[in-house]
Design a protein around this motif. Sequence first.
Motif, PDB file in Angstrom:
ATOM      1  N   ALA A 327     -25.419-104.480 -36.221  1.00  0.00           N
ATOM      2  CA  ALA A 327     -24.026-104.364 -35.780  1.00  0.00           C
ATOM      3  C   ALA A 327     -23.334-103.206 -36.502  1.00  0.00           C
ATOM      4  CB  ALA A 327     -23.280-105.667 -36.055  1.00  0.00           C
ATOM      5  N   ALA A 328     -22.418-102.551 -35.797  1.00  0.00           N
ATOM      6  CA  ALA A 328     -21.631-101.492 -36.437  1.00  0.00           C
ATOM      7  C   ALA A 328     -20.643-102.121 -37.414  1.00  0.00           C
ATOM      8  CB  ALA A 328     -20.885-100.692 -35.378  1.00  0.00           C
ATOM      9  N   PRO A 329     -20.356-101.448 -38.524  1.00  0.00           N
ATOM     10  CA  PRO A 329     -19.434-102.014 -39.510  1.00  0.00           C
ATOM     11  C   PRO A 329     -18.006-102.099 -38.970  1.00  0.00           C
ATOM     12  CG  PRO A 329     -19.957 -99.746 -40.063  1.00  0.00           C
ATOM     13  CD  PRO A 329     -20.858-100.112 -38.930  1.00  0.00           C
ATOM     14  N   GLU A 330     -17.301-103.165 -39.334  1.00  0.00           N
ATOM     15  CA  GLU A 330     -15.884-103.284 -38.984  1.00  0.00           C
ATOM     16  C   GLU A 330     -15.072-102.407 -39.930  1.00  0.00           C
ATOM     17  OE1 GLU A 330     -14.386-104.864 -36.569  1.00  0.00           O
ATOM     18  OE2 GLU A 330     -16.150-105.852 -35.691  1.00  0.00           O
ATOM     19  N   VAL A 331     -14.088-101.733 -39.403  1.00  0.00           N
ATOM     20  CA  VAL A 331     -13.248-100.842 -40.213  1.00  0.00           C
ATOM     21  C   VAL A 331     -11.919-101.539 -40.473  1.00  0.00           C
ATOM     22  CG1 VAL A 331     -12.137 -98.583 -40.326  1.00  0.00           C
ATOM     23  CG2 VAL A 331     -14.350 -98.822 -39.178  1.00  0.00           C
ATOM     24  N   SER A 332     -11.601-101.741 -41.737  1.00  0.00           N
ATOM     25  CA  SER A 332     -10.332-102.370 -42.096  1.00  0.00           C
ATOM     26  C   SER A 332      -9.198-101.365 -41.969  1.00  0.00           C
ATOM     27  CB  SER A 332     -10.387-102.887 -43.535  1.00  0.00           C
ATOM     28  OG  SER A 332     -10.423-101.795 -44.446  1.00  0.00           O
ATOM     29  N   ALA A 333      -7.977-101.850 -41.989  1.00  0.00           N
ATOM     30  CA  ALA A 333      -6.816-100.970 -41.911  1.00  0.00           C
ATOM     31  C   ALA A 333      -6.797 -99.991 -43.082  1.00  0.00           C
ATOM     32  CB  ALA A 333      -5.537-101.801 -41.892  1.00  0.00           C
ATOM     33  N   GLN A 334      -7.166-100.485 -44.277  1.00  0.00           N
ATOM     34  CA  GLN A 334      -7.176 -99.607 -45.452  1.00  0.00           C
ATOM     35  C   GLN A 334      -8.232 -98.520 -45.295  1.00  0.00           C
ATOM     36  OE1 GLN A 334      -8.080-101.572 -49.128  1.00  0.00           O
ATOM     37  NE2 GLN A 334      -7.836 -99.735 -50.382  1.00  0.00           N
ATOM     38  N   GLU A 335      -9.418 -98.896 -44.791  1.00  0.00           N
ATOM     39  CA  GLU A 335     -10.486 -97.906 -44.615  1.00  0.00           C
ATOM     40  C   GLU A 335     -10.117 -96.906 -43.525  1.00  0.00           C
ATOM     41  OE1 GLU A 335     -14.425-100.486 -45.950  1.00  0.00           O
ATOM     42  OE2 GLU A 335     -13.569-100.742 -43.944  1.00  0.00           O
ATOM     43  N   ALA A 336      -9.437 -97.378 -42.472  1.00  0.00           N
ATOM     44  CA  ALA A 336      -8.991 -96.458 -41.430  1.00  0.00           C
ATOM     45  C   ALA A 336      -8.026 -95.425 -42.008  1.00  0.00           C
ATOM     46  CB  ALA A 336      -8.322 -97.236 -40.305  1.00  0.00           C
ATOM     47  N   ALA A 337      -7.140 -95.880 -42.868  1.00  0.00           N
ATOM     48  CA  ALA A 337      -6.197 -94.955 -43.503  1.00  0.00           C
ATOM     49  C   ALA A 337      -6.926 -93.948 -44.378  1.00  0.00           C
ATOM     50  CB  ALA A 337      -5.183 -95.739 -44.329  1.00  0.00           C
ATOM     51  N   GLN A 338      -7.961 -94.410 -45.090  1.00  0.00           N
ATOM     52  CA  GLN A 338      -8.712 -93.498 -45.951  1.00  0.00           C
ATOM     53  C   GLN A 338      -9.515 -92.484 -45.131  1.00  0.00           C
ATOM     54  OE1 GLN A 338     -10.633 -96.686 -48.173  1.00  0.00           O
ATOM     55  NE2 GLN A 338      -9.621 -96.004 -50.051  1.00  0.00           N
ATOM     56  N   LEU A 339     -10.071 -92.921 -44.000  1.00  0.00           N
ATOM     57  CA  LEU A 339     -10.769 -91.982 -43.117  1.00  0.00           C
ATOM     58  C   LEU A 339      -9.810 -90.908 -42.611  1.00  0.00           C
ATOM     59  CD1 LEU A 339     -12.926 -94.503 -41.046  1.00  0.00           C
ATOM     60  CD2 LEU A 339     -13.846 -92.669 -42.471  1.00  0.00           C
ATOM     61  N   LEU A 340      -8.581 -91.304 -42.302  1.00  0.00           N
ATOM     62  CA  LEU A 340      -7.593 -90.355 -41.815  1.00  0.00           C
ATOM     63  C   LEU A 340      -7.115 -89.402 -42.901  1.00  0.00           C
ATOM     64  CD1 LEU A 340      -5.439 -92.710 -39.565  1.00  0.00           C
ATOM     65  CD2 LEU A 340      -6.745 -90.736 -38.776  1.00  0.00           C
ATOM     66  N   LEU A 391       3.683 -92.991 -41.353  1.00  0.00           N
ATOM     67  CA  LEU A 391       3.244 -94.354 -41.055  1.00  0.00           C
ATOM     68  C   LEU A 391       2.917 -94.524 -39.574  1.00  0.00           C
ATOM     69  CD1 LEU A 391       2.829 -97.300 -41.902  1.00  0.00           C
ATOM     70  CD2 LEU A 391       5.285 -97.673 -41.515  1.00  0.00           C
ATOM     71  N   LYS A 392       3.743 -93.936 -38.698  1.00  0.00           N
ATOM     72  CA  LYS A 392       3.526 -94.056 -37.251  1.00  0.00           C
ATOM     73  C   LYS A 392       2.139 -93.549 -36.862  1.00  0.00           C
ATOM     74  CE  LYS A 392       5.767 -92.776 -32.871  1.00  0.00           C
ATOM     75  NZ  LYS A 392       4.725 -91.967 -32.248  1.00  0.00           N
ATOM     76  N   GLU A 393       1.678 -92.478 -37.495  1.00  0.00           N
ATOM     77  CA  GLU A 393       0.358 -91.919 -37.182  1.00  0.00           C
ATOM     78  C   GLU A 393      -0.746 -92.888 -37.575  1.00  0.00           C
ATOM     79  OE1 GLU A 393      -2.271 -87.986 -38.355  1.00  0.00           O
ATOM     80  OE2 GLU A 393      -0.077 -87.810 -38.198  1.00  0.00           O
ATOM     81  N   TYR A 394      -0.615 -93.522 -38.745  1.00  0.00           N
ATOM     82  CA  TYR A 394      -1.597 -94.518 -39.165  1.00  0.00           C
ATOM     83  C   TYR A 394      -1.640 -95.699 -38.190  1.00  0.00           C
ATOM     84  CZ  TYR A 394      -2.077 -92.393 -43.819  1.00  0.00           C
ATOM     85  OH  TYR A 394      -2.337 -91.551 -44.865  1.00  0.00           O
ATOM     86  N   VAL A 395      -0.448 -96.195 -37.843  1.00  0.00           N
ATOM     87  CA  VAL A 395      -0.364 -97.380 -36.982  1.00  0.00           C
ATOM     88  C   VAL A 395      -0.989 -97.095 -35.620  1.00  0.00           C
ATOM     89  CG1 VAL A 395       1.206 -98.922 -35.773  1.00  0.00           C
ATOM     90  CG2 VAL A 395       1.648 -98.316 -38.168  1.00  0.00           C
ATOM     91  N   GLU A 396      -0.657 -95.953 -35.008  1.00  0.00           N
ATOM     92  CA  GLU A 396      -1.180 -95.625 -33.690  1.00  0.00           C
ATOM     93  C   GLU A 396      -2.686 -95.392 -33.725  1.00  0.00           C
ATOM     94  OE1 GLU A 396       1.090 -92.354 -32.239  1.00  0.00           O
ATOM     95  OE2 GLU A 396       2.770 -93.620 -31.590  1.00  0.00           O
ATOM     96  N   ALA A 397      -3.150 -94.725 -34.766  1.00  0.00           N
ATOM     97  CA  ALA A 397      -4.586 -94.470 -34.879  1.00  0.00           C
ATOM     98  C   ALA A 397      -5.362 -95.772 -35.044  1.00  0.00           C
ATOM     99  CB  ALA A 397      -4.866 -93.538 -36.055  1.00  0.00           C
ATOM    100  N   PHE A 398      -4.846 -96.663 -35.870  1.00  0.00           N
ATOM    101  CA  PHE A 398      -5.538 -97.936 -36.088  1.00  0.00           C
ATOM    102  C   PHE A 398      -5.477 -98.795 -34.822  1.00  0.00           C
ATOM    103  CE2 PHE A 398      -5.820-102.355 -37.652  1.00  0.00           C
ATOM    104  CZ  PHE A 398      -7.076-102.266 -38.244  1.00  0.00           C
ATOM    105  N   GLU A 399      -4.353 -98.772 -34.116  1.00  0.00           N
ATOM    106  CA  GLU A 399      -4.207 -99.552 -32.891  1.00  0.00           C
ATOM    107  C   GLU A 399      -5.193 -99.061 -31.833  1.00  0.00           C
ATOM    108  OE1 GLU A 399      -0.338-101.298 -30.863  1.00  0.00           O
ATOM    109  OE2 GLU A 399      -0.528 -99.151 -30.434  1.00  0.00           O
ATOM    110  N   ARG A 400      -5.308 -97.763 -31.708  1.00  0.00           N
ATOM    111  CA  ARG A 400      -6.258 -97.204 -30.749  1.00  0.00           C
ATOM    112  C   ARG A 400      -7.679 -97.617 -31.094  1.00  0.00           C
ATOM    113  NH1 ARG A 400      -9.938 -93.856 -29.186  1.00  0.00           N
ATOM    114  NH2 ARG A 400      -9.675 -92.549 -27.333  1.00  0.00           N
ATOM    115  N   MET A 401      -8.030 -97.513 -32.385  1.00  0.00           N
ATOM    116  CA  MET A 401      -9.370 -97.873 -32.828  1.00  0.00           C
ATOM    117  C   MET A 401      -9.655 -99.351 -32.553  1.00  0.00           C
ATOM    118  SD  MET A 401     -10.928 -97.880 -36.681  1.00  0.00           S
ATOM    119  CE  MET A 401      -9.995 -99.370 -37.024  1.00  0.00           C
ATOM    120  N   LEU A 402      -8.666-100.201 -32.788  1.00  0.00           N
ATOM    121  CA  LEU A 402      -8.844-101.637 -32.598  1.00  0.00           C
ATOM    122  C   LEU A 402      -9.094-101.965 -31.122  1.00  0.00           C
ATOM    123  CD1 LEU A 402      -8.789-104.238 -34.285  1.00  0.00           C
ATOM    124  CD2 LEU A 402      -6.371-104.464 -33.737  1.00  0.00           C
ATOM    125  N   ILE A 403      -8.309-101.368 -30.220  1.00  0.00           N
ATOM    126  CA  ILE A 403      -8.511-101.603 -28.784  1.00  0.00           C
ATOM    127  C   ILE A 403      -9.865-101.047 -28.347  1.00  0.00           C
ATOM    128  CG2 ILE A 403      -7.641-101.082 -26.465  1.00  0.00           C
ATOM    129  CD1 ILE A 403      -4.821-100.975 -27.683  1.00  0.00           C
TER     130      ILE A 403
END
Length: 444
Positions: A327-340, A391-403
Motif C-alpha cells: 500500500a502507498a503511505p498515507e500522508v498526514s497534514a504535517q507531512e503534506a506541509a513539509q513536502l510543500l 495557510l490557504k495554500e496549505y489547506v487547498e493543497a491538502f484538500e486536493r490531495m485528500l480527495i
Amino acid sequence: MAKAMKIAIVDDEQDMRQSISQWLALSGFDTETFASAEDALKGIGPDYPGIVVSDIRMPGMDGMQFLKKLMGTDSTLPVIMITGHGDVPMAVEAMRVGAFDFLEKPFNPDRMTELAKKATQSRRLMLDARALRKDLGGGSTIMKKLIGTSPVMERLREDILDLGQADGHVLIEGETGTGKSLAAHALHAVGPRAGKRFCLLSCVAYEEETLLRRLFGPSDDGNELPLVEEARGGTLVLEDVETLSATAQARILSFINDQGSPAETRIIAISNLQEQGKTLEDVLRPDLYYRLAAMRITLPPLRQRGEDVLMLFNRLSDEFADEYGCAAPEVSAQEAAQLLQAPWPGNIRQLINVAERAVLQSRRGTGTIASLLMSENDQVQPVMTTEGKPLKEYVEAFERMLIDNTMRRHKGSIVNVMDELCLPRRTLNEKMAKYGLQRADYLH
C-alpha cells in the motif's frame, strides 16, 4: 501496425467514384464514397482520420464550395481536387484556398496513389501532433512527467506547444532534475518534425576528439552515421552544451550556418550550468550562443510549483507501491506541509527518490515521510524545510490531495468518496472541478 488512413471520395458520377475507390483500396487504403458534397460533410469532422478526394464540378454544392466548407472545419485536412479539361485555373484557385493538390482528367492512377500516400502521410503526422498537443495540454500519460496545475507548469506546456511548431533552435535551461530532456522530447513530439529522428548527445560524456567524430564523423568503424546525418530533417539535442570546447563550438556554429534558414535540422541545446554567478552566455562564444538561444524555455524548480508537489508525490508513491506490491503511505497534514515547504534542490529526481524510499519504509512498517525529509543520512541531498506559505495554500493543497487519494482508493466511486469524506454530491463536484480532478481518471 498503424491503422490504414481513410480516403473520402466525393463525386456525383457513380462510375468515377467506384473506379477511384477500387484502385485506392487495392493500394491499401480504407475508402468510403459519397455522391454529393452535402452527404460528405455529414461524415467529415475536424479530426477526420484521413483525406478527401473530390471532383470540382458537381451539382448542388460544387467542389470549390465544398473545399471552403472543409477548410473552415479543419484547415489542415488534405483535399485532392479532380478537375476536368479546362478547369486548371479553377484548380489553381483551389490550391490558393487550401487544397493539397489537384489531378486533371484523365489522370494516371499511379499518380493518384502517389498523391494519396503523400497526403495521408501528412495527415497522419498532423493528427499525431494534434493528439500529442491534447495529451500534453491535459497532462495525460504520454507526458505525465510534465503534469501539474500550477501556473508555471501551465505556462511551460503552452511554451512547448508554441515553440514546438516553430523552426528556430531552442535553448532549455533549468536546475538539475527539472525534466529538461523530457521537455526536449516534448518539443520534438508536438512539432512538424515528430515523424523524423530525435537524436540526443551528452556533450559531457565524451572527450573532444570522440565527440567531434560522433557528431560529424567518421566513426571509429566507419559504419556508424554521424549524428548530423542521422538527425537530418529532425531534431539534434546537445545536452550539457556548456561543456563544449572552443573547437567543437566552432564546428557546430559552422554546421548551423551551412543549413541556412529555415534550418533542415533543429538543434535543442540543454544547459546544466550550475556555477554560481555564471550564465551560458559567459561560457559559449557569442555567435553560437545567440544562434542556440533564438528561443528559450526555462524549466520551473519544484519549490515554485505549489501543490504540484503533493500531486506528483501521490502519483509516484502509487507507482512504487504497485511495483513493490504494497500500500502507498498515507500522508498526514504535517507531512503534506513539509513536502510543500521543502526547497527540493534535486527537484523531480529527488522527489522520485523520496517517494520510493517512503514506500519501502511503509512496507516495512517503519519510519515516516517526515523522517525522510529531515534525514541527514539520506542518499539524496537532505531536504530541509524553508519559509512557510500562506495557510490557504496549505489547506487547498491538502484538500486536493485528500480527495485525490480517496478517489484512487475507491476507483472513482463517487458514492464511496462522499461517504468517507462526509461531503454532499454538489460540494464534492465543486471541489473536484476546482482542483481539476476528473472521475474518468480513476476508473480502472
